[in-house]
Design a protein around this motif. Structure first.
Motif, PDB file in Angstrom:
ATOM      1  N   UNK A 177      32.429  47.123  37.245  1.00  0.00           N
ATOM      2  CA  UNK A 177      33.522  47.649  37.922  1.00  0.00           C
ATOM      3  C   UNK A 177      33.757  46.426  39.019  1.00  0.00           C
ATOM      4  N   UNK A 178      34.988  46.304  39.062  1.00  0.00           N
ATOM      5  CA  UNK A 178      35.411  45.118  40.073  1.00  0.00           C
ATOM      6  C   UNK A 178      35.016  45.416  41.584  1.00  0.00           C
ATOM      7  N   UNK A 179      35.168  46.807  41.924  1.00  0.00           N
ATOM      8  CA  UNK A 179      34.351  47.216  43.160  1.00  0.00           C
ATOM      9  C   UNK A 179      33.165  46.770  43.748  1.00  0.00           C
ATOM     10  N   UNK A 180      32.228  46.488  42.427  1.00  0.00           N
ATOM     11  CA  UNK A 180      30.965  46.298  42.465  1.00  0.00           C
ATOM     12  C   UNK A 180      30.399  44.971  42.621  1.00  0.00           C
ATOM     13  N   UNK A 224      34.139  41.234  45.827  1.00  0.00           N
ATOM     14  CA  UNK A 224      35.291  42.300  45.573  1.00  0.00           C
ATOM     15  C   UNK A 224      35.859  42.313  46.947  1.00  0.00           C
ATOM     16  N   UNK A 225      37.116  42.398  46.879  1.00  0.00           N
ATOM     17  CA  UNK A 225      37.880  42.703  48.189  1.00  0.00           C
ATOM     18  C   UNK A 225      38.606  44.150  48.069  1.00  0.00           C
ATOM     19  N   UNK A 226      38.180  44.751  46.814  1.00  0.00           N
ATOM     20  CA  UNK A 226      38.744  46.103  46.322  1.00  0.00           C
ATOM     21  C   UNK A 226      37.272  46.973  46.027  1.00  0.00           C
ATOM     22  N   UNK A 227      36.651  47.401  47.042  1.00  0.00           N
ATOM     23  CA  UNK A 227      35.415  48.018  47.073  1.00  0.00           C
ATOM     24  C   UNK A 227      35.349  49.303  46.128  1.00  0.00           C
ATOM     25  N   UNK A 228      36.560  49.849  46.167  1.00  0.00           N
ATOM     26  CA  UNK A 228      36.639  51.214  45.305  1.00  0.00           C
ATOM     27  C   UNK A 228      37.282  51.241  43.958  1.00  0.00           C
ATOM     28  N   UNK A 251      46.273  41.296  23.788  1.00  0.00           N
ATOM     29  CA  UNK A 251      46.788  39.981  23.430  1.00  0.00           C
ATOM     30  C   UNK A 251      46.736  39.298  24.428  1.00  0.00           C
ATOM     31  N   UNK A 252      45.861  39.288  25.499  1.00  0.00           N
ATOM     32  CA  UNK A 252      46.013  38.380  26.713  1.00  0.00           C
ATOM     33  C   UNK A 252      44.640  38.377  27.493  1.00  0.00           C
ATOM     34  N   UNK A 253      44.581  37.472  28.300  1.00  0.00           N
ATOM     35  CA  UNK A 253      43.348  37.129  28.948  1.00  0.00           C
ATOM     36  C   UNK A 253      43.577  37.258  30.562  1.00  0.00           C
ATOM     37  N   UNK A 254      42.884  37.647  31.193  1.00  0.00           N
ATOM     38  CA  UNK A 254      43.232  37.671  32.881  1.00  0.00           C
ATOM     39  C   UNK A 254      42.289  36.837  33.601  1.00  0.00           C
ATOM     40  N   UNK A 255      42.489  36.026  34.394  1.00  0.00           N
ATOM     41  CA  UNK A 255      41.708  35.660  35.431  1.00  0.00           C
ATOM     42  C   UNK A 255      42.196  35.941  36.711  1.00  0.00           C
ATOM     43  N   UNK A 256      40.993  36.658  37.283  1.00  0.00           N
ATOM     44  CA  UNK A 256      41.198  37.305  38.495  1.00  0.00           C
ATOM     45  C   UNK A 256      40.502  36.581  39.773  1.00  0.00           C
ATOM     46  N   UNK A 257      41.099  36.185  40.716  1.00  0.00           N
ATOM     47  CA  UNK A 257      40.676  35.577  42.022  1.00  0.00           C
ATOM     48  C   UNK A 257      40.702  36.606  43.094  1.00  0.00           C
ATOM     49  N   UNK A 258      39.830  36.740  44.115  1.00  0.00           N
ATOM     50  CA  UNK A 258      39.754  37.693  44.974  1.00  0.00           C
ATOM     51  C   UNK A 258      39.576  37.155  46.398  1.00  0.00           C
ATOM     52  N   UNK A 259      40.660  37.648  47.428  1.00  0.00           N
ATOM     53  CA  UNK A 259      40.626  37.022  48.513  1.00  0.00           C
ATOM     54  C   UNK A 259      40.507  38.336  49.609  1.00  0.00           C
ATOM     55  N   UNK A 260      39.610  38.473  50.412  1.00  0.00           N
ATOM     56  CA  UNK A 260      39.642  39.584  51.402  1.00  0.00           C
ATOM     57  C   UNK A 260      40.233  39.029  52.824  1.00  0.00           C
ATOM     58  N   UNK A 315      44.185  40.750  46.474  1.00  0.00           N
ATOM     59  CA  UNK A 315      43.799  40.884  48.040  1.00  0.00           C
ATOM     60  C   UNK A 315      43.878  42.382  48.617  1.00  0.00           C
ATOM     61  N   UNK A 316      43.261  42.577  49.516  1.00  0.00           N
ATOM     62  CA  UNK A 316      43.349  43.846  50.451  1.00  0.00           C
ATOM     63  C   UNK A 316      44.285  43.771  51.414  1.00  0.00           C
ATOM     64  N   UNK A 317      45.539  43.102  51.288  1.00  0.00           N
ATOM     65  CA  UNK A 317      46.378  42.871  52.193  1.00  0.00           C
ATOM     66  C   UNK A 317      47.240  44.110  53.165  1.00  0.00           C
ATOM     67  N   UNK A 318      46.974  45.104  52.230  1.00  0.00           N
ATOM     68  CA  UNK A 318      47.679  46.478  52.959  1.00  0.00           C
ATOM     69  C   UNK A 318      46.737  47.089  53.882  1.00  0.00           C
ATOM     70  N   UNK A 319      46.860  46.740  55.193  1.00  0.00           N
ATOM     71  CA  UNK A 319      45.902  47.300  55.958  1.00  0.00           C
ATOM     72  C   UNK A 319      46.275  48.694  56.388  1.00  0.00           C
TER      73      UNK A 319
END
Length: 209
Positions: free
Chosen positions: A24-27, A31-35, A72-81, A147-151
């Motif tokens: 899971x992305x949160x784990x 991860x910047x989206x822990x949930x 039919x796609x590949x998603x690359x994900x870069x996370x920034x907190x 990003x977790x930009x929405x404070x």
């Protein structure tokens, strides 16, 4: 149909040979989206194994990867907190914030990430035929900056700052990230799409609709 089959074979090969560890992305460590319950490949671990197996110099990579045969796609994900970015800068100023964003090297990370997949696609044990390898280059490849930009979603994470001050810094960071993402050119040969900037909520919506 060929693209779907290529991605299915690539995913199976990666999982079977322990190149793809799904979590899971949160784990994930970065991860910047822990949930987040969205499942993805821990691409940092993929990079470590590829570097070791192919005796490569240290290279960069995105944090996570999703191979989606159905779409039919590949998603690359870069996370920034945004929390970590602002916390790591002493005497926060917009100038120092911009320097931090410049160091992220989003373009370098996607270039090296494509390089990592190149080794897996061309691995003789992948069982991909020549024409299937050619199909891989036609696969739509998305680059997502998360990003977790929405404070306002969880302001308790920011107790070390006043909301007014953090709001100003977060707003500046959002603009800088957006500009950095927009400056990354698409790649027609690899079928790399224009990058997308997402927050935790839009990321969840993107994969559940």
């Amino acid at each position: 149909m060929a693209v779907k089959e290529v991605l299915t074979k690539l995913l199976k090969f990666g999982v079977d040979k322990n190149y793809f560890i799904i979590s899971e992305v949160g784990k994930l460590d970065k991860s910047c989206c822990k949930k987040s319950k969205v499942k993805a490949i821990d691409f940092d671990k993929t990079k470590e194994k590829v570097v070791n197996d192919f005796n490569l110099d240290t290279i960069k990579s995105c944090d996570a990867l999703k191979i989606i045969p159905q779409k039919k796609c590949i998603d690359f994900i870069e996370m920034k907190s945004s929390i970590n970015i602002i916390n790591n800068i002493n005497n926060n100023t917009q100038g120092k914030l911009q320097q931090q964003v410049d160091k992220f090297d989003f373009e370098g990370k996607i270039r090296d990430s494509l390089y990592i997949l190149y080794f897996l696609v061309n691995n003789r044990n992948s069982n991909l035929m020549g024409y299937e390898k050619n199909e891989y280059y036609k696969v739509k490849k998305n680059y997502i900056i998360l990003t977790d930009i929405n404070i306002e979603i969880n302001p308790l994470d920011y107790l070390a700052f006043t909301l007014d001050y953090l709001g100003q810094m977060s707003s500046s960071l959002s603009v800088m990230l957006k500009e950095a993402v927009e400056n990354i050119p698409p790649d027609s040969y690899q079928n790399l799409q224009q990058p997308k900037l997402m927050n935790c909520e839009s990321f969840k919506h993107f994969y559940t609709t």
